[in-house]
Design a protein around this motif. Structure first.
Motif, mmCIF file in Angstrom:
data_model
loop_
_atom_site.group_PDB
_atom_site.id
_atom_site.type_symbol
_atom_site.label_atom_id
_atom_site.label_comp_id
_atom_site.label_asym_id
_atom_site.label_seq_id
_atom_site.Cartn_x
_atom_site.Cartn_y
_atom_site.Cartn_z
ATOM 1 N N ILE A 119 -19.419 8.511 -49.276
ATOM 2 C CA ILE A 119 -18.757 7.482 -48.492
ATOM 3 C C ILE A 119 -17.610 6.770 -49.424
ATOM 4 O O ILE A 119 -16.778 7.266 -49.926
ATOM 5 N N ARG A 120 -16.495 6.723 -48.064
ATOM 6 C CA ARG A 120 -15.078 7.172 -47.452
ATOM 7 C C ARG A 120 -14.390 5.785 -47.271
ATOM 8 O O ARG A 120 -14.804 5.072 -46.085
ATOM 9 N N TYR A 121 -13.470 4.502 -48.511
ATOM 10 C CA TYR A 121 -12.948 4.148 -47.481
ATOM 11 C C TYR A 121 -11.474 3.878 -46.750
ATOM 12 O O TYR A 121 -10.798 5.053 -47.223
ATOM 13 N N ILE A 122 -11.563 3.635 -45.875
ATOM 14 C CA ILE A 122 -10.283 3.797 -45.251
ATOM 15 C C ILE A 122 -9.653 2.243 -44.424
ATOM 16 O O ILE A 122 -8.889 2.130 -44.348
ATOM 17 N N GLY A 123 -10.358 1.213 -45.375
ATOM 18 C CA GLY A 123 -9.941 -0.348 -44.941
ATOM 19 C C GLY A 123 -10.816 -0.205 -43.298
ATOM 20 O O GLY A 123 -11.356 0.485 -42.393
ATOM 21 N N VAL A 124 -11.149 -1.805 -42.964
ATOM 22 C CA VAL A 124 -11.799 -2.219 -41.872
ATOM 23 C C VAL A 124 -10.847 -1.712 -40.488
ATOM 24 O O VAL A 124 -11.340 -1.191 -39.168
ATOM 25 N N LYS A 125 -10.241 -2.644 -40.434
ATOM 26 C CA LYS A 125 -8.879 -1.233 -39.193
ATOM 27 C C LYS A 125 -9.287 -0.028 -38.776
ATOM 28 O O LYS A 125 -9.392 0.689 -37.814
ATOM 29 N N PHE A 126 -9.077 0.876 -39.519
ATOM 30 C CA PHE A 126 -8.511 2.602 -38.998
ATOM 31 C C PHE A 126 -9.896 2.419 -39.259
ATOM 32 O O PHE A 126 -10.716 3.694 -37.625
ATOM 33 N N ALA A 127 -11.313 2.507 -39.947
ATOM 34 C CA ALA A 127 -12.806 2.786 -40.121
ATOM 35 C C ALA A 127 -13.265 1.818 -38.388
ATOM 36 O O ALA A 127 -13.973 2.301 -37.483
ATOM 37 N N THR A 128 -12.505 0.674 -38.196
ATOM 38 C CA THR A 128 -12.940 -0.170 -36.644
ATOM 39 C C THR A 128 -12.576 0.699 -35.705
ATOM 40 O O THR A 128 -13.131 1.666 -34.672
ATOM 41 N N GLU A 129 -11.571 1.144 -35.505
ATOM 42 C CA GLU A 129 -10.654 2.184 -34.824
ATOM 43 C C GLU A 129 -11.803 3.646 -34.876
ATOM 44 O O GLU A 129 -11.972 4.135 -33.405
ATOM 45 N N MET A 130 -11.573 4.700 -35.741
ATOM 46 C CA MET A 130 -12.681 5.853 -35.680
ATOM 47 C C MET A 130 -14.391 5.563 -34.829
ATOM 48 O O MET A 130 -14.635 6.282 -33.985
ATOM 49 N N HIS A 131 -14.267 4.154 -35.463
ATOM 50 C CA HIS A 131 -15.644 3.981 -34.763
ATOM 51 C C HIS A 131 -15.945 4.114 -33.062
ATOM 52 O O HIS A 131 -16.734 4.329 -32.554
ATOM 53 N N ASP A 132 -14.638 2.666 -32.893
ATOM 54 C CA ASP A 132 -14.860 2.648 -31.084
ATOM 55 C C ASP A 132 -14.254 3.843 -30.688
ATOM 56 O O ASP A 132 -14.449 4.050 -28.908
ATOM 57 N N LYS A 133 -13.614 4.943 -30.598
ATOM 58 C CA LYS A 133 -13.000 5.380 -30.258
ATOM 59 C C LYS A 133 -13.864 6.939 -30.346
ATOM 60 O O LYS A 133 -13.453 8.217 -29.927
ATOM 61 N N LYS A 134 -14.891 6.571 -30.886
ATOM 62 C CA LYS A 134 -15.442 8.012 -31.830
ATOM 63 C C LYS A 134 -14.938 9.798 -32.413
ATOM 64 O O LYS A 134 -15.189 10.219 -31.859
ATOM 65 N N ILE A 135 -13.801 8.935 -33.537
ATOM 66 C CA ILE A 135 -13.319 10.023 -33.760
ATOM 67 C C ILE A 135 -13.690 10.205 -35.411
ATOM 68 O O ILE A 135 -14.697 9.091 -36.048
ATOM 69 N N THR A 136 -14.510 11.405 -35.565
ATOM 70 C CA THR A 136 -15.537 11.184 -35.741
ATOM 71 C C THR A 136 -15.124 11.929 -37.465
ATOM 72 O O THR A 136 -15.743 11.528 -38.828
ATOM 73 N N THR A 137 -13.624 12.072 -38.146
ATOM 74 C CA THR A 137 -13.491 13.305 -38.932
ATOM 75 C C THR A 137 -11.871 12.720 -39.341
ATOM 76 O O THR A 137 -11.359 12.490 -38.478
ATOM 77 N N LEU A 138 -11.556 11.841 -40.535
ATOM 78 C CA LEU A 138 -9.989 11.718 -41.613
ATOM 79 C C LEU A 138 -9.503 13.048 -40.971
ATOM 80 O O LEU A 138 -8.524 12.237 -40.445
ATOM 81 N N GLU A 139 -10.035 14.155 -40.482
ATOM 82 C CA GLU A 139 -8.568 14.455 -40.529
ATOM 83 C C GLU A 139 -8.332 14.537 -38.983
ATOM 84 O O GLU A 139 -7.382 15.202 -38.483
ATOM 85 N N LYS A 140 -9.496 14.521 -38.261
ATOM 86 C CA LYS A 140 -9.329 14.660 -36.460
ATOM 87 C C LYS A 140 -7.932 12.726 -36.414
ATOM 88 O O LYS A 140 -7.664 13.176 -35.735
ATOM 89 N N LEU A 141 -8.443 12.201 -37.381
ATOM 90 C CA LEU A 141 -7.711 11.000 -37.321
ATOM 91 C C LEU A 141 -6.316 11.036 -37.373
ATOM 92 O O LEU A 141 -5.197 10.814 -37.162
ATOM 93 N N THR A 142 -6.413 11.440 -38.756
ATOM 94 C CA THR A 142 -5.140 12.039 -38.766
ATOM 95 C C THR A 142 -3.968 13.464 -38.614
ATOM 96 O O THR A 142 -2.681 13.371 -38.830
#
Ligand SMILES: [Zn+2]
Length: 234
Positions: free
Chosen positions: A185-208
């Protein structure tokens, strides 16, 4: 917001231009530089002395020491919620791991399984997400790493509420460099984690948009995780 720019004029522009504009158009340019989005993977190592919250260097900090305090707090809340759902999860985790401790773990795995096999599930020292102070492995009350489809889907649907993501989702080895590890489990904060969840971005590599996957064949091609992060803000 980290949208691909699909307007036709951009498609026809030279490649470098497209890249530049893409970053320019993203209002997240500076946000992506958040320390919470530190990407440590097989191409992006940390300095061997990176230990921002003074975790024990000789163990896995099972009680949460060495984690960023807000991560430890969020971790307790999520574990409580998981227990209320009936998942047999321990208060203890496998948390912050120093370079030294990661080295001893990795060397053991290499001895047991050979390097090629070890690289699929254990990070080389300096390349471990556990050294960020933002990550931990859940442990079952039986002391084992929990793998369970129900838990996997619960985490996918709920971890973001506590600021967490499954750092190595199933089927994303190309992006993350690891087989699925729903316990990690990795912490990225609620804001970014929610964005990943809502946009179905599956990995931190893809987000950044930071590269991942397997190790570079030449270590000299590695980019320090901390400097890669600065680069995003330029
Ligand atoms: Zn882990």
């Amino acid at each position: 917001m980290i949208k691909k720019d699909n307007t036709s004029s951009k498609v026809n522009a030279p490649r470098q231009e497209v890249k530049k504009r893409k970053i320019k158009n993203s209002s997240k340019k500076n946000e992506l530089n958040s320390p919470l989005l530190l990407v440590v993977n097989k191409k992006h190592p940390l300095p061997s002395d990176y230990n921002p919250y003074h975790g024990d260097v000789s163990g896995n900090n099972s009680n949460g020491t060495g984690l960023k305090p807000e991560v430890n707090e969020a971790k307790k809340k999520m574990i409580t919620a998981m227990r209320q759902k009936g998942f047999p999860i321990s208060d203890n985790v496998s948390g912050y791991r120093s370079y030294e401790y990661q080295k001893s773990l990795y060397d053991n795995y290499v001895q047991e399984s050979g390097q090629q096999q070890a690289d699929t599930f254990s990070a080389r020292p300096g390349y471990s997400d556990h050294q960020t102070s933002l990550a931990f492995d859940l442990l079952g009350t039986n002391g084992q790493l929990p793998t369970d489809d129900n838990m996997y889907s619960w985490l996918q649907n709920n971890a973001y509420k506590y600021g967490f993501i499954i750092r190595f989702p199933r089927g994303e080895t190309k992006s993350t460099g690891y087989i699925g590890e729903e316990w990690h489990i990795r912490y990225i904060g609620v804001k970014f984690a929610t964005e990943m969840h809502d946009k179905k971005i599956t990995t931190l590599e893809k987000l950044t948009h930071i590269s991942g996957g397997d190790y570079n064949s030449n270590k000299n091609d590695d980019i320090q995780a901390l400097s890669e992060q600065k680069k995003i803000s330029n």
